[in-house]
Design a protein around this motif. Structure first.
Motif, PDB file in Angstrom:
ATOM      1  N   UNK A  26      73.550  -7.568  60.882  1.00  0.00           N
ATOM      2  CA  UNK A  26      73.442  -6.620  61.988  1.00  0.00           C
ATOM      3  C   UNK A  26      72.472  -5.482  61.651  1.00  0.00           C
ATOM      4  N   UNK A  27      71.554  -5.217  62.561  1.00  0.00           N
ATOM      5  CA  UNK A  27      70.669  -4.064  62.405  1.00  0.00           C
ATOM      6  C   UNK A  27      69.452  -4.272  61.522  1.00  0.00           C
ATOM      7  N   UNK A  28      69.313  -5.455  60.943  1.00  0.00           N
ATOM      8  CA  UNK A  28      68.195  -5.689  60.033  1.00  0.00           C
ATOM      9  C   UNK A  28      66.927  -6.130  60.759  1.00  0.00           C
ATOM     10  N   UNK A  29      65.815  -6.017  60.051  1.00  0.00           N
ATOM     11  CA  UNK A  29      64.619  -6.765  60.431  1.00  0.00           C
ATOM     12  C   UNK A  29      64.398  -7.770  59.309  1.00  0.00           C
ATOM     13  N   UNK A  30      64.438  -9.054  59.658  1.00  0.00           N
ATOM     14  CA  UNK A  30      64.243 -10.092  58.656  1.00  0.00           C
ATOM     15  C   UNK A  30      63.007 -10.877  59.046  1.00  0.00           C
TER      16      UNK A  30
END
Lengths: 236, 381
Positions: A26-30
């Motif tokens: 949740x909330x990441x940039x991957x």
């Protein structure tokens, strides 16, 4: 939030994904980086249900979505910006965006208008070009339109396939800034990029794909400094 | 290049060459001269209209067009136009003889058919070359329900239309796994299958002899058998078709269709259930073809497989393309023209298909989007 477990996807007899396991919190940039044909776009298309995996499971916020049809996956909160933008070039900008809100809103509803204004706020150039046909926009504007269209369904997870494709460097940085902003508003992002440098700089974590397998993964900055990645993708 | 291909000389030369194998050099030469003169005149006339002139008649015409174009109340304009057209349509049977009314009734039936096909081809962008199959199933189911079971028009209508819609679903389920050309071939095959079954199932459909003695419809105990009455009867159904199709096209369903036509992958990535909407499109189109079939059977009081050949499918497709893919007024105009034209060209019997064909080719060169097409692309069709 999103978990792929040993995913195998085929194009006819050709195995494009040979067991992909990855995780997006949740909330990441991957970001997924890799050469042409490594399986980056295939991974995104498998997640969004346009392609079906032969084996493996995909779970999203606790439910298994690997057998769901594409349209139900959009309803679950995953929006996919396909490679090459694929905007509706003979519809106006506004109509494109309205179609983006298709699963969430009724035609002409006030909620649709509110969502439209929200998206216009992020890309004000789209508001100026509201009545223009999608096909008449410049490449960068089309990419903004494609991203905005995906945002119209208020996704929890946004899948971006090569947003920098064929764009001038200055436009690319504008798009990447926008991606950052979208992420800051709480949308988790899974990004596929050829432009490894920019993508890794932006991302919290990254995966390196090669021939349908995950070769490496780690924090964005770590990958940026790793010798192997430097050699293969950054041209240093 | 396009300047050259659009020049009167090229058009005349090209059509004359087409004509050559049919009548020899002399006739082709005459045609060339006549066409060259006609197209050049047309061009001059067009320029003339654009420039200022003192010509009395042209001035009046121009002023009328200007007033109409400048009228500030758009609603008023469309109301005036609607009133004018509907008045004209309603009054026609009083001035026409039976022959002309007969053609008008036929035109009405074809309008419904073309509007139906426009749903699949124009809105959803799927090429259906076997559309006549649904028309045939509609006509035959009314014929059979009426002659075998003795059901009247109003009892058979919903049954027949339901049957046709169902057959639309049945065809669509396997066919929609295919795309583009492959889909077109499968639908073409379906059209032929239906015609051949009707032609060969002697015990049930009476084969090539057809089924006669079909009852015309009744309204409030009054039989509609005179052509004049049938004219109004068909117009009611045409209006119904226009009204419903317009509403559906402007709805969520219609928007999904247009999105699928524009880009299928993008459509599924924004959450449109493309398979389902393509199915609806096929079935909804079949519905109107079925209705047209029932009307056709009721009007002719006779059906035979001859009326449902592949050429019919092509003709209906031509109506849609001529008028403009996706444009409802365009498709209506296309249907009217393609029904009227062969009748008007009856004098030149042998060459009418040639004239029709060259007319369509000319249209594709000068107005590839169809007569009233282009606007139909967007949601506001």
């Amino acid at each position: 939030m999103l978990e792929l477990n040993d995913i195998h996807t085929f194009y006819g007899p050709i195995e494009a994904l040979k067991g992909i396991t990855l995780k997006v919190n949740q909330g990441e940039i991957v970001c997924l980086i890799g050469n042409n044909g490594a399986g980056k776009s295939t991974t995104l298309m498998t997640i969004s249900g346009i392609l079906k995996p032969k084996a493996g499971t995909i779970s999203f916020i606790g439910s298994n979505i690997s057998d769901m049809p594409a349209h139900s996956i959009v309803e679950m909160g995953i929006s996919h910006v396909p490679e090459g933008r694929r905007i509706f070039s003979r519809l106006t900008v506004k109509e494109n965006l309205e179609m983006g809100g298709y699963v969430k809103f009724k035609i002409k509803s006030s909620k649709l208008k509110i969502q439209l204004e929200k998206v216009y706020e992020m890309f004000s150039v789209l508001k100026e070009r509201e009545k223009q046909l999608g096909g008449t926009l410049s490449g960068g504007e089309q990419q903004m339109l494609a991203i905005s269209r995906a945002l119209m369904s208020e996704p929890k997870l946004l899948l971006l396939d090569e947003p920098s494709l064929g764009l001038a460097p200055i436009i690319v940085s504008r798009i990447f800034k926008a991606i950052k902003e979208i992420n800051e508003e709480g949308v988790t992002i899974l990004l596929v990029e050829q432009n490894a440098h920019a993508a890794l700089n932006l991302s919290d974590r990254g995966y390196v794909l090669e021939n349908g397998r995950i070769k490496m993964h780690g924090k964005g900055k770590e990958l940026l400094n790793s010798e192997e990645v430097k050699k293969a993708y950054l041209g240093e | 290049m396009s300047r050259f291909t659009a020049s009167p000389f090229f058009i005349a030369l090209w059509l004359a060459l087409l004509f050559l194998p049919f009548k020899g050099f002399k006739a082709a030469g005459i045609l060339f001269i006549a066409l060259f003169a006609a197209v050049s005149l047309l061009k001059v006339f067009k320029n003339y209209l654009n420039r200022d002139s003192d010509h009395y008649f042209i001035n009046i015409l121009r002023i009328a067009v200007k007033i109409y174009g400048r009228c500030p109340y758009l609603k008023l304009r469309s109301i005036a136009l609607t009133l004018l057209i509907s008045g004209l349509v309603m009054a026609l049977p009083f001035y026409w003889d039976d022959y002309k009314i007969d053609i008008a009734v036929l035109a009405g039936i074809y309008i419904i058919l073309a509007l139906g096909l426009n749903i699949v081809v124009g809105f959803t962008g799927l090429l259906n070359l076997g559309f006549v199959a649904f028309y045939a199933i509609g006509a035959y189911s009314y014929a059979l329900l009426n002659t075998k079971l003795g059901l009247g028009f109003w009892a058979s209508l919903p049954l027949s239309v339901m049957l046709v819609t169902l057959s639309g679903f049945i065809l669509a389920i396997p066919a929609l796994r295919l795309r583009g050309d492959y889909l077109a071939i499968v639908t073409l095959g379906f059209g032929e299958i239906v015609r051949l079954v009707l032609n060969n199932w002697d015990s049930f459909t009476k084969g090539p002899n057809g089924i006669g003695g079909i009852e015309p419809p009744h309204i409030f105990g009054m039989q509609i058998s005179s052509l004049g009455h049938f004219y109004y009867f068909v117009i009611i159904f045409v209006l119904l078709a226009v009204f419903i199709i317009r509403r559906v096209a402007a709805s969520r369903i219609g928007r999904a269709w247009i999105a699928i036509r524009e880009d299928e992958i993008a459509s599924s990535s924004i959450g449109i259930n493309t398979t389902a909407y393509k199915l609806y499109s096929f079935a909804f189109a079949a519905f109107w073809a079925g209705l047209a079939g029932v009307l056709f059977a009721a009007k002719m009081q006779f059906v035979s497989p001859e009326s449902f050949t592949f050429m019919e499918s092509v003709l209906i497709l031509c109506m849609v393309i001529l008028g403009g893919l996706g444009s409802i007024p365009g498709v209506i105009l296309g249907a009217i023209i393609l029904v009227m034209l062969p009748e008007m060209l009856r004098e030149v019997q042998l060459y009418r298909m040639l004239a029709l064909g060259s007319g369509l080719v000319m249209l594709m060169i000068f107005r590839p989007q169809g007569l009233l097409g282009g606007k139909g692309v967007s949601f506001r069709s």
